[in-house]
Every structure is written in structure tokens, then in C-alpha cells.
Design a protein around this motif. Structure first.
Motif, short mmCIF file in Angstrom:
data_model
loop_
_atom_site.label_atom_id
_atom_site.label_comp_id
_atom_site.label_asym_id
_atom_site.label_seq_id
_atom_site.Cartn_x
_atom_site.Cartn_y
_atom_site.Cartn_z
N ASP A 1 112.72 83.96 54.19
CA ASP A 1 112.76 82.02 53.66
C ASP A 1 111.66 81.25 53.53
O ASP A 1 112.26 79.82 53.56
CB ASP A 1 114.03 81.91 52.14
N LYS B 1 107.77 77.39 50.26
CA LYS B 1 108.89 77.73 48.86
C LYS B 1 108.02 78.19 48.11
O LYS B 1 107.19 78.05 47.55
CB LYS B 1 109.83 76.20 49.46
N ILE B 2 108.79 79.44 47.67
CA ILE B 2 107.53 79.40 46.80
C ILE B 2 108.17 78.50 45.16
O ILE B 2 109.06 78.00 45.03
CB ILE B 2 109.17 80.85 45.92
N ASP B 3 107.42 78.56 44.51
CA ASP B 3 106.08 77.53 43.25
C ASP B 3 106.30 77.13 44.41
O ASP B 3 105.56 75.45 43.11
CB ASP B 3 107.67 77.14 42.71
N VAL C 1 102.81 79.42 45.28
CA VAL C 1 103.22 80.57 46.17
C VAL C 1 104.31 81.83 45.19
O VAL C 1 105.08 81.12 44.06
CB VAL C 1 103.95 79.72 46.98
N LEU C 2 104.30 82.90 44.77
CA LEU C 2 104.59 83.43 44.31
C LEU C 2 105.78 84.12 45.31
O LEU C 2 106.89 85.01 44.79
CB LEU C 2 104.19 84.64 43.44
N GLY C 3 105.37 85.07 46.70
CA GLY C 3 106.17 85.55 47.89
C GLY C 3 106.12 84.79 49.44
O GLY C 3 104.61 84.13 49.51
N TYR D 1 100.09 84.91 46.14
CA TYR D 1 100.10 83.58 44.70
C TYR D 1 99.12 84.02 44.11
O TYR D 1 99.13 85.38 43.90
CB TYR D 1 99.11 82.88 46.29
#
Length: 124
Positions: free
Chosen positions: A2, A45-47, A63-65, A80
Motif C-alpha cells: 500500500d 493511494k486508492i481513490d 486509482v483502483l489498485g 485505474y
């Protein structure tokens, strides 16, 4: 996983061919997070919503992953999602390029005297 640098993520998501090109783009303000300039070492970061301009096209993606490994294009597209405004804007730009071609795009290699005269006539 992460904690991935933004330049590494851009390379893994296949927006740039090399990581150094991604780093240069972030340094030059071609990649923005929420309209703000960022540094290449910033963690993605995600989102997060990124505005990306690689010279040929510009995207606005969420960003999705997160990944730091460059894989196949279908796998990279899972990292994404492109916003609706970005999709319509890119489609309109592609249509515009189709209708109004740049004068020099048909010339391969060094232009001849005839090509140069045609280019200068088109730019007048």
C-alpha cells in the motif's frame, strides 16, 4: 502493498514507457493530484484522482489498485478507471484530429523541397 511511489505506479499502469519518463513528467507538473503539483516520491493511494499528460494525450483517472510491477496491458488497466469527462474529451480530440489533420503528419523522414513549400503554404 500500500506504499508505492507515484512515478513507479504511472510506469506500472503503462502511462509512460520508462520510469524515468514518469519521474520527469511528475517533476515538470504534467501529473497532478487534485489539481496540485506533486513530487515523484509521493505515495499513491486508492481513490486518488490524477490528471496525467504524457505529451500525446491527457487523462483524468481514479486509482483502483496499487502495483509496482509492470505487467500486461489488460492487467495494467485494472489499476485505474478513467473519468467520464476524460473519456468524452479524449474522444472529441481524436475526432478533431481525424477531421483536421496536421499538415506535416503525412511526411515521412526529412521533408523535400516540395514538402517544405506545401507546409509553408498550409501555414499561411
Amino acid at each position: 502493498m500500500d506504499n508505492v511511489r507515484i512515478d513507479k505506479w504511472l510506469w506500472a499502469a503503462r502511462f509512460f514507457k520508462t520510469r524515468s519518463l514518469a519521474t520527469d513528467a511528475v517533476d515538470n507538473g504534467k501529473v497532478r493530484l487534485g489539481g496540485e503539483r506533486i513530487k515523484p516520491a509521493r505515495a499513491v493511494k486508492i481513490d486518488d484522482v490524477l490528471s496525467i499528460d504524457n505529451g500525446a494525450e491527457s487523462w483524468e483517472v481514479a486509482v483502483l489498485g496499487i502495483s509496482d510491477k509492470r505487467g500486461a496491458a489488460p492487467v495494467a488497466r485494472l489499476l485505474y478507471t478513467e473519468t467520464e469527462e476524460s473519456v468524452t474529451r479524449r474522444a472529441n480530440e481524436a475526432e478533431g484530429r481525424k477531421l483536421y489533420r496536421e499538415p506535416g503528419t503525412t511526411i515521412k523522414g526529412r521533408p523535400t523541397k516540395h514538402d517544405r513549400r506545401a507546409l509553408s503554404k498550409a501555414s499561411e
